[in-house]
Scaffold this motif. Structure first.
Motif, PDB file in Angstrom:
ATOM      1  N   ALA A 101      41.763 -54.245  20.900  1.00 44.58           N
ATOM      2  CA  ALA A 101      42.022 -55.548  20.275  1.00 44.58           C
ATOM      3  C   ALA A 101      41.222 -55.701  18.990  1.00 44.58           C
ATOM      4  N   ALA A 102      40.018 -55.129  18.968  1.00 47.59           N
ATOM      5  CA  ALA A 102      39.160 -55.244  17.786  1.00 47.59           C
ATOM      6  C   ALA A 102      39.675 -54.412  16.614  1.00 47.59           C
ATOM      7  N   LEU A 103      40.606 -53.491  16.880  1.00 48.09           N
ATOM      8  CA  LEU A 103      41.125 -52.630  15.817  1.00 48.09           C
ATOM      9  C   LEU A 103      42.225 -53.294  15.001  1.00 48.09           C
ATOM     10  N   GLY A 104      42.728 -54.442  15.466  1.00 45.03           N
ATOM     11  CA  GLY A 104      43.711 -55.168  14.680  1.00 45.03           C
ATOM     12  C   GLY A 104      45.115 -55.132  15.256  1.00 45.03           C
ATOM     13  N   PRO A 105      46.057 -55.774  14.557  1.00 42.90           N
ATOM     14  CA  PRO A 105      47.424 -55.970  15.070  1.00 42.90           C
ATOM     15  C   PRO A 105      48.152 -54.698  15.488  1.00 42.90           C
ATOM     16  N   ASP A 106      47.885 -53.588  14.822  1.00 41.27           N
ATOM     17  CA  ASP A 106      48.594 -52.354  15.166  1.00 41.27           C
ATOM     18  C   ASP A 106      48.296 -51.888  16.589  1.00 41.27           C
ATOM     19  N   GLN A 107      47.194 -52.351  17.156  1.00 42.23           N
ATOM     20  CA  GLN A 107      46.800 -51.921  18.498  1.00 42.23           C
ATOM     21  C   GLN A 107      46.918 -53.037  19.532  1.00 42.23           C
ATOM     22  N   TYR A 108      47.521 -54.158  19.155  1.00 36.12           N
ATOM     23  CA  TYR A 108      47.586 -55.296  20.074  1.00 36.12           C
ATOM     24  C   TYR A 108      48.409 -54.986  21.327  1.00 36.12           C
ATOM     25  N   SER A 111      46.401 -52.821  23.552  1.00 34.54           N
ATOM     26  CA  SER A 111      45.338 -53.637  24.144  1.00 34.54           C
ATOM     27  C   SER A 111      45.873 -54.454  25.313  1.00 34.54           C
ATOM     28  N   PRO A 137      41.931 -62.187  21.987  1.00 30.13           N
ATOM     29  CA  PRO A 137      42.600 -62.726  20.794  1.00 30.13           C
ATOM     30  C   PRO A 137      43.968 -63.312  21.153  1.00 30.13           C
TER      31      PRO A 137
END
Length: 208
Positions: A101-108, A111, A137
């Motif tokens: 999740a902390a890596l941003g939308p591409d990994q949502y 996550s 998030p």
């Protein structure tokens, strides 16, 4: 910097500022007095809005497709059976979900998959969703709810194929709010300050 170079830089900056102010005045005048200019602006705004809506729709469709594939994948997995293994698995999946999740939308989506795996083995899934709602998030939490909803609607696999793990009942924000009303001060019981593994897993261990 020499005096001549400084003068050139100052002149260049001043020229740019004058040009910017001039365009702002021109833009404001046209916006106020030129109907065709206003019409063109509205058309551009609509085009931008439609493009944004199209991107949003495409992103939602992409995520929904990815979540359906994820559910098929997860249903083929066999989660741990003993309380000790389940607790370790839970902690591992939550940690991975937080990291992604902390890596941003591409990994949502990835996550959400890990948070869902943790949810499947947790003794009190609705209470865990209440905790997720506070710490995960919002975009990831929305994907997680979509995944739990899809799990509740997922058909059984054919008899000849792998036997899927029974999915958790579909949960929603309404379920979370209802459970919150049942707990004093809207706090989940047994959840503590983290993801609530301690007391709940102790109860599971005592029952075995």
């Amino acid at each position: 910097m020499s005096r001549s170079a400084a003068s050139v830089a100052a002149w260049t900056a001043g020229t740019a500022l004058v040009g910017l102010l001039g365009y702002a005045v021109y833009f404001d005048y046209q916006r106020r007095n030129n109907p065709d200019f206003r019409k063109s602006l509205r058309k551009q705004q609509k085009q931008i809005q439609h493009a944004a809506e199209a991107r949003s729709k495409a992103e939602k469709e992409k995520n929904s497709k990815a979540l359906r594939a994820a559910l098929i994948e997860i249903n083929q997995e066999i989660p741990p059976s003993s309380p000790e293994q389940q607790e370790a698995y839970f902690q591992e999946q939550v940690a991975e979900g937080e990291k992604l999740a902390a890596l941003g939308p591409d990994q949502y989506v990835e996550s959400a998959k890990h948070f869902f795996r943790a949810l499947r083995v947790y003794p009190q899934p609705v209470e865990l969703l209440m905790i997720y709602q506070k710490v995960v998030p919002p975009p990831v939490f929305a994907l997680l709810l979509e995944l739990t909803s899809a799990a509740g609607e997922a058909p059984s696999a054919p008899a000849s194929g792998p036997v899927p793990i029974p999915p958790q009942p579909a949960a929603s924000v309404a379920d979370i709010d209802e459970a919150s009303l049942e707990s004093p001060n809207g706090q989940s019981q047994g959840s503590g300050s983290g993801f609530g593994s301690g007391n709940e897993w102790e109860n599971v261990n005592e029952g075995n």
